[in-house]
Design a protein around this motif. Structure first.
Motif, mmCIF file in Angstrom:
data_model
loop_
_atom_site.group_PDB
_atom_site.id
_atom_site.type_symbol
_atom_site.label_atom_id
_atom_site.label_comp_id
_atom_site.label_asym_id
_atom_site.label_seq_id
_atom_site.Cartn_x
_atom_site.Cartn_y
_atom_site.Cartn_z
ATOM 1 N N TYR A 23 1.010 -1.444 0.150
ATOM 2 C CA TYR A 23 0.292 0.114 0.059
ATOM 3 C C TYR A 23 0.564 1.295 -0.485
ATOM 4 O O TYR A 23 0.536 2.313 -0.661
ATOM 5 C CB TYR A 23 -0.951 0.616 0.910
ATOM 6 C CG TYR A 23 -1.574 1.528 1.227
ATOM 7 C CD1 TYR A 23 -2.766 1.594 0.044
ATOM 8 C CD2 TYR A 23 -1.451 2.193 1.874
ATOM 9 C CE1 TYR A 23 -3.492 2.921 0.773
ATOM 10 C CE2 TYR A 23 -1.985 3.250 2.065
ATOM 11 C CZ TYR A 23 -3.640 3.584 1.286
ATOM 12 O OH TYR A 23 -4.090 4.153 1.181
ATOM 13 N N ALA A 24 2.285 1.025 0.437
ATOM 14 C CA ALA A 24 3.274 2.478 1.418
ATOM 15 C C ALA A 24 3.873 2.096 -0.033
ATOM 16 O O ALA A 24 3.692 3.953 -0.675
ATOM 17 C CB ALA A 24 3.588 2.646 1.664
ATOM 18 N N HIS A 25 3.372 1.606 -1.049
ATOM 19 C CA HIS A 25 4.331 2.040 -2.536
ATOM 20 C C HIS A 25 3.461 2.510 -3.616
ATOM 21 O O HIS A 25 3.984 2.871 -4.039
ATOM 22 C CB HIS A 25 4.441 0.130 -2.619
ATOM 23 C CG HIS A 25 6.028 0.165 -3.975
ATOM 24 N ND1 HIS A 25 5.372 0.241 -5.552
ATOM 25 C CD2 HIS A 25 7.044 0.772 -4.122
ATOM 26 C CE1 HIS A 25 6.453 0.533 -6.189
ATOM 27 N NE2 HIS A 25 7.219 0.932 -5.536
ATOM 28 N N TYR A 26 2.107 1.956 -2.805
ATOM 29 C CA TYR A 26 1.395 2.700 -4.516
ATOM 30 C C TYR A 26 1.041 3.804 -3.863
ATOM 31 O O TYR A 26 0.412 5.184 -5.169
ATOM 32 C CB TYR A 26 -0.022 1.568 -3.851
ATOM 33 C CG TYR A 26 -1.191 2.383 -4.535
ATOM 34 C CD1 TYR A 26 -1.691 2.354 -5.862
ATOM 35 C CD2 TYR A 26 -2.155 2.621 -4.345
ATOM 36 C CE1 TYR A 26 -2.477 2.737 -7.280
ATOM 37 C CE2 TYR A 26 -3.013 3.070 -4.976
ATOM 38 C CZ TYR A 26 -3.298 2.985 -6.706
ATOM 39 O OH TYR A 26 -4.053 3.245 -6.785
ATOM 40 N N VAL A 27 0.818 4.395 -3.099
ATOM 41 C CA VAL A 27 0.901 6.117 -2.726
ATOM 42 C C VAL A 27 2.220 6.578 -2.953
ATOM 43 O O VAL A 27 2.020 7.564 -3.933
ATOM 44 C CB VAL A 27 0.388 5.828 -0.879
ATOM 45 C CG1 VAL A 27 0.422 7.583 -0.227
ATOM 46 C CG2 VAL A 27 -0.988 5.035 -0.739
#
Length: 72
Positions: A23-27
Motif C-alpha cells: 500500500y505504501a508503494h502504491y501511495v
C-alpha cells in the motif's frame, strides 16, 4: 509471548508487513523506489512480493483471519 516465538503471530506480522509495504508503494512510489538497498530495502522487497503475488497474499490474509477468529 512475542511474535518471534509464536509461529502464527510471526506469519501475521509478515503478512501485515507485505500488505502495508504494498500500500505504501502504491501511495508513495518514489520514496519506496529510492530505498531499494539497505534496511529500507526490506520494505521495497515486501512491496514487490505483495504486488506480484497479490492473489496468494490475499488468500493467506483471509485464512489467517479465519484461523484467528476460530481460535477465540
Amino acid at each position: 509471548m512475542t511474535a518471534l516465538f509464536n509461529f502464527q503471530s510471526l506469519l501475521l506480522v509478515i503478512l501485515l508487513l507485505i500488505c502495508t509495504s504494498s500500500y505504501a508503494h502504491y501511495v508513495f512510489p518514489g520514496i519506496m523506489d529510492r530505498n531499494k538497498d539497505g534496511v529500507f530495502g526490506i520494505f521495497w522487497k515486501a512491496a514487490r512480493i505483495g504486488e506480484r503475488l497479490s492473489p496468494y497474499v490475499s488468500i493467506c490474509c483471509v485464512l489467517m483471519a479465519i484461523s484467528i477468529f476460530m481460535g477465540q
